[in-house]
Write a protein that holds these residues in place. Structure first.
Motif, PDB file in Angstrom:
ATOM      1  N   LYS A   1       0.738  -1.240  -0.224  1.00  0.00           N
ATOM      2  CA  LYS A   1       0.111   0.034   0.103  1.00  0.00           C
ATOM      3  C   LYS A   1       0.747   1.431  -0.117  1.00  0.00           C
ATOM      4  O   LYS A   1       0.567   2.360  -0.640  1.00  0.00           O
ATOM      5  CB  LYS A   1      -1.030   0.018   1.158  1.00  0.00           C
ATOM      6  CG  LYS A   1      -1.933  -1.140   0.996  1.00  0.00           C
ATOM      7  CD  LYS A   1      -2.949  -0.982   2.417  1.00  0.00           C
ATOM      8  CE  LYS A   1      -4.106  -2.007   1.998  1.00  0.00           C
ATOM      9  NZ  LYS A   1      -4.057  -3.182   3.165  1.00  0.00           N
ATOM     10  N   ILE A   2       2.044   1.151   0.779  1.00  0.00           N
ATOM     11  CA  ILE A   2       2.726   2.512   0.835  1.00  0.00           C
ATOM     12  C   ILE A   2       3.395   2.809  -0.545  1.00  0.00           C
ATOM     13  O   ILE A   2       3.547   3.812  -0.842  1.00  0.00           O
ATOM     14  CB  ILE A   2       3.882   2.000   1.892  1.00  0.00           C
ATOM     15  CG1 ILE A   2       3.347   2.178   3.444  1.00  0.00           C
ATOM     16  CG2 ILE A   2       4.944   3.342   1.988  1.00  0.00           C
ATOM     17  CD1 ILE A   2       4.193   1.553   4.636  1.00  0.00           C
ATOM     18  N   ILE A   3       3.826   1.630  -1.260  1.00  0.00           N
ATOM     19  CA  ILE A   3       4.558   1.581  -2.516  1.00  0.00           C
ATOM     20  C   ILE A   3       3.588   2.264  -3.678  1.00  0.00           C
ATOM     21  O   ILE A   3       3.981   3.283  -4.416  1.00  0.00           O
ATOM     22  CB  ILE A   3       5.350   0.481  -2.954  1.00  0.00           C
ATOM     23  CG1 ILE A   3       6.515   0.516  -3.824  1.00  0.00           C
ATOM     24  CG2 ILE A   3       4.404  -0.429  -3.581  1.00  0.00           C
ATOM     25  CD1 ILE A   3       7.347  -0.387  -4.113  1.00  0.00           C
ATOM     26  N   THR A   4       2.277   1.892  -3.401  1.00  0.00           N
ATOM     27  CA  THR A   4       1.580   2.375  -4.135  1.00  0.00           C
ATOM     28  C   THR A   4       1.170   3.807  -4.269  1.00  0.00           C
ATOM     29  O   THR A   4       1.040   4.582  -5.146  1.00  0.00           O
ATOM     30  CB  THR A   4       0.209   1.546  -4.477  1.00  0.00           C
ATOM     31  OG1 THR A   4       0.413   0.187  -4.536  1.00  0.00           O
ATOM     32  CG2 THR A   4      -0.738   1.711  -5.307  1.00  0.00           C
ATOM     33  N   LEU A   5       0.987   4.337  -2.896  1.00  0.00           N
ATOM     34  CA  LEU A   5       0.813   5.566  -2.640  1.00  0.00           C
ATOM     35  C   LEU A   5       1.990   6.592  -3.097  1.00  0.00           C
ATOM     36  O   LEU A   5       1.815   7.692  -3.547  1.00  0.00           O
ATOM     37  CB  LEU A   5       0.456   5.780  -0.901  1.00  0.00           C
ATOM     38  CG  LEU A   5      -0.893   5.240  -0.507  1.00  0.00           C
ATOM     39  CD1 LEU A   5      -0.990   5.252   0.828  1.00  0.00           C
ATOM     40  CD2 LEU A   5      -1.793   5.784  -1.236  1.00  0.00           C
ATOM     41  N   TYR A   6       3.238   6.028  -2.846  1.00  0.00           N
ATOM     42  CA  TYR A   6       4.181   6.902  -3.160  1.00  0.00           C
ATOM     43  C   TYR A   6       4.216   6.921  -4.846  1.00  0.00           C
ATOM     44  O   TYR A   6       4.603   7.975  -5.259  1.00  0.00           O
ATOM     45  CB  TYR A   6       5.462   6.307  -2.655  1.00  0.00           C
ATOM     46  CG  TYR A   6       6.038   6.780  -1.449  1.00  0.00           C
ATOM     47  CD1 TYR A   6       6.189   8.151  -1.090  1.00  0.00           C
ATOM     48  CD2 TYR A   6       6.040   5.956  -0.228  1.00  0.00           C
ATOM     49  CE1 TYR A   6       6.681   8.333   0.134  1.00  0.00           C
ATOM     50  CE2 TYR A   6       6.308   6.210   0.847  1.00  0.00           C
ATOM     51  CZ  TYR A   6       6.610   7.592   1.147  1.00  0.00           C
ATOM     52  OH  TYR A   6       7.021   8.068   2.324  1.00  0.00           O
TER      53      TYR A   6
END
Length: 129
Positions: A46-51
């Motif tokens: 989720k973090i990588i997608t948001l970034y």
């Protein structure tokens, strides 16, 4: 042990996302409390997608394309296939895979102008050339 928010954090608005550092201060942990006050930890996918979304939007705002700035996302075999498909097919960002371990992810991310990597446990970063 059940996951729980840091002491003193209470749900007030489920649209608010929060961040803190973990116990040994080697990563930022992103989370939210939903409307039923349930703790929701954002994992590395989720973090990588948001970034990736954020960086792509910022570059578009600047009028820069993938030909101007090479963005790459680096994941491991443990990555959620849904996040990989979204990053690759919807965002149009190249995704590479490496063996597990930040040392592998980091090395591959350095091949891009902007490289983004996070393991499922939340360890990761964004590197800029």
């Amino acid at each position: 042990k059940e996951q729980a928010p840091p002491t003193g954090v209470a749900a007030t608005d489920s649209s608010v996302h929060l961040a803190t550092i973990d116990g040994d201060a080697d990563r930022v942990v992103y989370f939210q409390l939903d409307s039923s006050n349930k703790f929701r930890l954002l994992d590395g996918d989720k973090i990588i997608t948001l970034y990736a979304i954020f960086i792509k939007k910022q570059l578009e705002t600047l009028g820069l394309t993938s030909e101007d700035v090479r963005i790459g996302v680096v994941q491991t075999a443990y990555a959620n296939g849904g996040s990989t498909a979204y990053i690759t097919n919807t965002l149009g960002i190249k995704t590479d895979f490496t063996p597990t371990g930040v040392k592998h992810l980091h090395h591959k991310a350095l091949e891009y102008d902007i490289g983004v990597y996070f393991e499922a446990n939340g360890h990761g970063t964004v590197v800029f050339k």
